[in-house]
Scaffold this motif. Structure first.
Motif, PDB file in Angstrom:
ATOM      1  N   SER A  85      22.224 -44.335  76.347  1.00  0.00           N
ATOM      2  CA  SER A  85      21.243 -44.177  75.266  1.00  0.00           C
ATOM      3  C   SER A  85      20.466 -42.897  75.524  1.00  0.00           C
ATOM      4  O   SER A  85      20.897 -42.025  76.279  1.00  0.00           O
ATOM      5  N   ALA A  86      19.276 -42.803  74.888  1.00  0.00           N
ATOM      6  CA  ALA A  86      18.427 -41.634  75.115  1.00  0.00           C
ATOM      7  C   ALA A  86      18.036 -41.515  76.585  1.00  0.00           C
ATOM      8  O   ALA A  86      17.710 -40.429  77.074  1.00  0.00           O
ATOM      9  N   ASP A  87      18.097 -42.613  77.296  1.00  0.00           N
ATOM     10  CA  ASP A  87      17.790 -42.614  78.719  1.00  0.00           C
ATOM     11  C   ASP A  87      18.742 -41.694  79.486  1.00  0.00           C
ATOM     12  O   ASP A  87      18.367 -41.070  80.485  1.00  0.00           O
ATOM     13  N   ALA A  88      19.975 -41.588  79.009  1.00  0.00           N
ATOM     14  CA  ALA A  88      20.963 -40.729  79.666  1.00  0.00           C
ATOM     15  C   ALA A  88      20.546 -39.263  79.555  1.00  0.00           C
ATOM     16  O   ALA A  88      20.605 -38.513  80.535  1.00  0.00           O
ATOM     17  N   GLU A  89      20.119 -38.838  78.378  1.00  0.00           N
ATOM     18  CA  GLU A  89      19.677 -37.450  78.201  1.00  0.00           C
ATOM     19  C   GLU A  89      18.502 -37.131  79.121  1.00  0.00           C
ATOM     20  O   GLU A  89      18.461 -36.074  79.760  1.00  0.00           O
ATOM     21  N   ARG A  90      17.553 -38.025  79.203  1.00  0.00           N
ATOM     22  CA  ARG A  90      16.392 -37.821  80.072  1.00  0.00           C
ATOM     23  C   ARG A  90      16.839 -37.656  81.529  1.00  0.00           C
ATOM     24  O   ARG A  90      16.338 -36.785  82.246  1.00  0.00           O
ATOM     25  N   ASN A  91      17.787 -38.480  81.956  1.00  0.00           N
ATOM     26  CA  ASN A  91      18.277 -38.407  83.328  1.00  0.00           C
ATOM     27  C   ASN A  91      19.009 -37.097  83.603  1.00  0.00           C
ATOM     28  O   ASN A  91      18.836 -36.497  84.667  1.00  0.00           O
ATOM     29  N   PHE A  92      19.818 -36.655  82.647  1.00  0.00           N
ATOM     30  CA  PHE A  92      20.530 -35.397  82.844  1.00  0.00           C
ATOM     31  C   PHE A  92      19.557 -34.222  82.945  1.00  0.00           C
ATOM     32  O   PHE A  92      19.725 -33.322  83.774  1.00  0.00           O
ATOM     33  N   ARG A  93      18.527 -34.233  82.110  1.00  0.00           N
ATOM     34  CA  ARG A  93      17.531 -33.154  82.164  1.00  0.00           C
ATOM     35  C   ARG A  93      16.768 -33.191  83.486  1.00  0.00           C
ATOM     36  O   ARG A  93      16.435 -32.145  84.065  1.00  0.00           O
ATOM     37  N   ASP A  94      16.501 -34.376  83.970  1.00  0.00           N
ATOM     38  CA  ASP A  94      15.822 -34.514  85.251  1.00  0.00           C
ATOM     39  C   ASP A  94      16.701 -33.980  86.385  1.00  0.00           C
ATOM     40  O   ASP A  94      16.216 -33.317  87.312  1.00  0.00           O
ATOM     41  N   MET A  95      17.995 -34.255  86.310  1.00  0.00           N
ATOM     42  CA  MET A  95      18.925 -33.751  87.329  1.00  0.00           C
ATOM     43  C   MET A  95      18.956 -32.235  87.323  1.00  0.00           C
ATOM     44  O   MET A  95      19.015 -31.596  88.379  1.00  0.00           O
ATOM     45  N   VAL A  96      18.917 -31.634  86.140  1.00  0.00           N
ATOM     46  CA  VAL A  96      18.884 -30.172  86.032  1.00  0.00           C
ATOM     47  C   VAL A  96      17.599 -29.630  86.650  1.00  0.00           C
ATOM     48  O   VAL A  96      17.619 -28.656  87.414  1.00  0.00           O
ATOM     49  N   SER A  97      16.483 -30.267  86.355  1.00  0.00           N
ATOM     50  CA  SER A  97      15.192 -29.794  86.868  1.00  0.00           C
ATOM     51  C   SER A  97      15.112 -29.868  88.387  1.00  0.00           C
ATOM     52  O   SER A  97      14.342 -29.141  89.012  1.00  0.00           O
ATOM     53  N   GLN A  98      15.915 -30.745  88.996  1.00  0.00           N
ATOM     54  CA  GLN A  98      15.928 -30.888  90.448  1.00  0.00           C
ATOM     55  C   GLN A  98      16.857 -29.877  91.135  1.00  0.00           C
ATOM     56  O   GLN A  98      17.019 -29.904  92.351  1.00  0.00           O
ATOM     57  N   GLY A  99      17.459 -28.990  90.324  1.00  0.00           N
ATOM     58  CA  GLY A  99      18.277 -27.932  90.890  1.00  0.00           C
ATOM     59  C   GLY A  99      19.747 -28.255  91.051  1.00  0.00           C
ATOM     60  O   GLY A  99      20.484 -27.503  91.703  1.00  0.00           O
ATOM     61  N   ASN A 100      20.208 -29.344  90.486  1.00  0.00           N
ATOM     62  CA  ASN A 100      21.628 -29.675  90.559  1.00  0.00           C
ATOM     63  C   ASN A 100      22.426 -28.716  89.679  1.00  0.00           C
ATOM     64  O   ASN A 100      22.057 -28.471  88.532  1.00  0.00           O
ATOM     65  N   LYS A 101      23.525 -28.209  90.222  1.00  0.00           N
ATOM     66  CA  LYS A 101      24.351 -27.248  89.496  1.00  0.00           C
ATOM     67  C   LYS A 101      25.703 -27.821  89.075  1.00  0.00           C
ATOM     68  O   LYS A 101      26.460 -27.165  88.367  1.00  0.00           O
ATOM     69  N   LEU A 102      25.996 -29.029  89.534  1.00  0.00           N
ATOM     70  CA  LEU A 102      27.215 -29.728  89.118  1.00  0.00           C
ATOM     71  C   LEU A 102      26.829 -31.179  88.888  1.00  0.00           C
ATOM     72  O   LEU A 102      26.316 -31.841  89.794  1.00  0.00           O
ATOM     73  N   ILE A 103      27.029 -31.660  87.658  1.00  0.00           N
ATOM     74  CA  ILE A 103      26.573 -33.005  87.294  1.00  0.00           C
ATOM     75  C   ILE A 103      27.732 -33.800  86.712  1.00  0.00           C
ATOM     76  O   ILE A 103      28.424 -33.346  85.796  1.00  0.00           O
ATOM     77  N   PHE A 104      27.943 -34.997  87.266  1.00  0.00           N
ATOM     78  CA  PHE A 104      28.997 -35.903  86.801  1.00  0.00           C
ATOM     79  C   PHE A 104      28.362 -37.070  86.054  1.00  0.00           C
ATOM     80  O   PHE A 104      27.496 -37.771  86.581  1.00  0.00           O
ATOM     81  N   GLY A 105      28.822 -37.290  84.822  1.00  0.00           N
ATOM     82  CA  GLY A 105      28.415 -38.455  84.037  1.00  0.00           C
ATOM     83  C   GLY A 105      29.590 -39.399  83.969  1.00  0.00           C
ATOM     84  O   GLY A 105      30.657 -39.029  83.460  1.00  0.00           O
TER      85      GLY A 105
END
Length: 379
Positions: free
Chosen positions: A91-111
């Motif tokens: 849900s929208a919770d997924a978008e929030r989590n992905f943005r949070d992962m980006v803000s933490q400096g992650n450069k490779l993200i797996f969903g």
């Protein structure tokens, strides 16, 4: 020695010392030794984040992904740093989590679930410097690609065992969400069973969730009450196997080896090994070879799918059949979806000797002959 002679001698000696000092002072100066070269700054580790739809202890889907994450750490050591967030809803919770992962400096993200597709696509569009990987989806972007496993291959091999072991000729499937991936697995399980026992029929109960043990238990109980003596699932917990154990029936593990959850009921587990792909993708990212806008679909051939822990009471000839199928899939000489093939209304899906391509398999929204009912939402 007279006083005059003494004074003359001391004066000469003193002049000699001064002369020597001047000679040293006028000579070439000794170059200072260079300071040790500063140690090269150690490269920062690649930060990698995983979003999980269920808990890491689900014993199935998410458990398999997290085992692969651990394998990734073992492979690359301090070159990478991984983290994960579990129970991220589709849900929208997924978008929030992905943005949070980006803000933490992650450069490779797996969903790691289908429902993350749109949220991930949205975040990817806003963060071009981050690489995104989406499991089981079909939409891509310049910095987002897709990866999937051919779970239908494991489902087919489980079906071969089920077709041989059933006494009632009625199989039951606890299904999650009616998308092509899940429908394809139901059909492949049935095709495997029919390859050794043309009399089998398959009943399906949908729970419309990936992980909901109470609903999975209820669905499994319903199937057993309707005559199914062997259960299969496309859900993430071991609830189906546990229910079969309690009811004196047989069942399969799914995504991970679930033997321990129902050792008497367990016939085999169809497992996914995500490690080969995670290692592949991470190496590409580390070496600057990662390219977005693409997708892969790996199976037995690539070491991503297997069937393990086959029960001792499964006949030797059935085990030999599994080995034969597995070898054929690995070599590319065996096709699960090959005509003649009909749907459960009698419509021809594949003509004699016609083999389904990946486009066909990606759009499966029907039941094959032998599966009862109708796919929810299909015309």
């Amino acid at each position: 020695m007279t006083d005059l002679y003494k004074r003359t001698w001391f004066r000469a000696a003193a002049l000699g010392l001064v002369s020597a000092a001047l000679m040293v002072g006028c000579g070439k100066k000794e170059e200072p030794k260079p300071a040790p070269a500063a140690a090269a700054a150690k490269a920062e580790p690649l930060k990698i984040a995983f979003a999980y739809v269920g808990p890491v202890g689900d014993g199935g889907w998410t458990f398999a992904h997290d085992n692969a994450r651990k394998a990734l750490e073992a492979e690359f050591g301090d070159k990478i740093k991984t983290s994960f967030t579990e129970n991220v809803s589709e849900s929208a919770d997924a978008e929030r989590n992905f943005r949070d992962m980006v803000s933490q400096g992650n450069k490779l993200i797996f969903g790691t679930t289908f429902g993350y597709m749109e949220p991930m696509l949205k975040v990817a569009a806003d963060t071009a410097d981050v690489k995104f990987e989406h499991a089981t989806g079909y939409k891509q972007a310049p910095n987002m690609r897709t990866y999937d496993s051919r779970t239908y291959e494991g489902a087919y091999m489980a079906g071969v065992i089920a077709g041989k072991m059933t006494k009632s000729n009625t199989l039951g499937v606890v299904a999650s969400i009616p998308i092509p991936e899940v429908v394809r697995n139901i059909n492949s399980f049935t095709l495997g069973a029919q390859s050794v026992n043309p009399k089998v029929k398959t009943k399906v109960v949908w729970v419309n969730e990936w992980f909901n043990p109470p609903k999975e238990t209820e669905a499994a109980t319903s199937l057993i009450n309707s005559g199914a003596d062997i259960l299969f699932q496309n859900t993430d917990s071991p609830a189906v196997l546990k229910t079969a154990e309690e009811k004196g029936k047989r069942a399969f593990g799914w995504d991970s080896d679930m033997t321990a959850y129902g050792p008497k009921a367990h016939l085999a587990s169809s497992v996914i090994n995500w490690a080969p792909y995670y290692i592949h993708a991470t190496r590409e990212a580390l070496e600057g070879k990662w390219v977005g806008g693409t997708g892969v679909w790996w199976g037995v051939k690539e070491g991503a799918i297997d069937i393990v822990s086959i029960a001792e009471d499964v006949p030797a000839d059935t085990k030999a059949k599994i080995d034969e199928v597995k070898a054929g899939l690995k070599a590319g000489t065996f096709a699960i979806w090959k005509g003649p093939l009909l749907d459960n209304t009698g419509k021809t899906l594949l003509k004699k000797d016609e083999v389904a391509d990946d486009k066909f398999l990606s759009g499966v929204n029907f039941y094959v002959k032998g599966v009862e009912g109708k796919v929810p939402g299909s015309k």
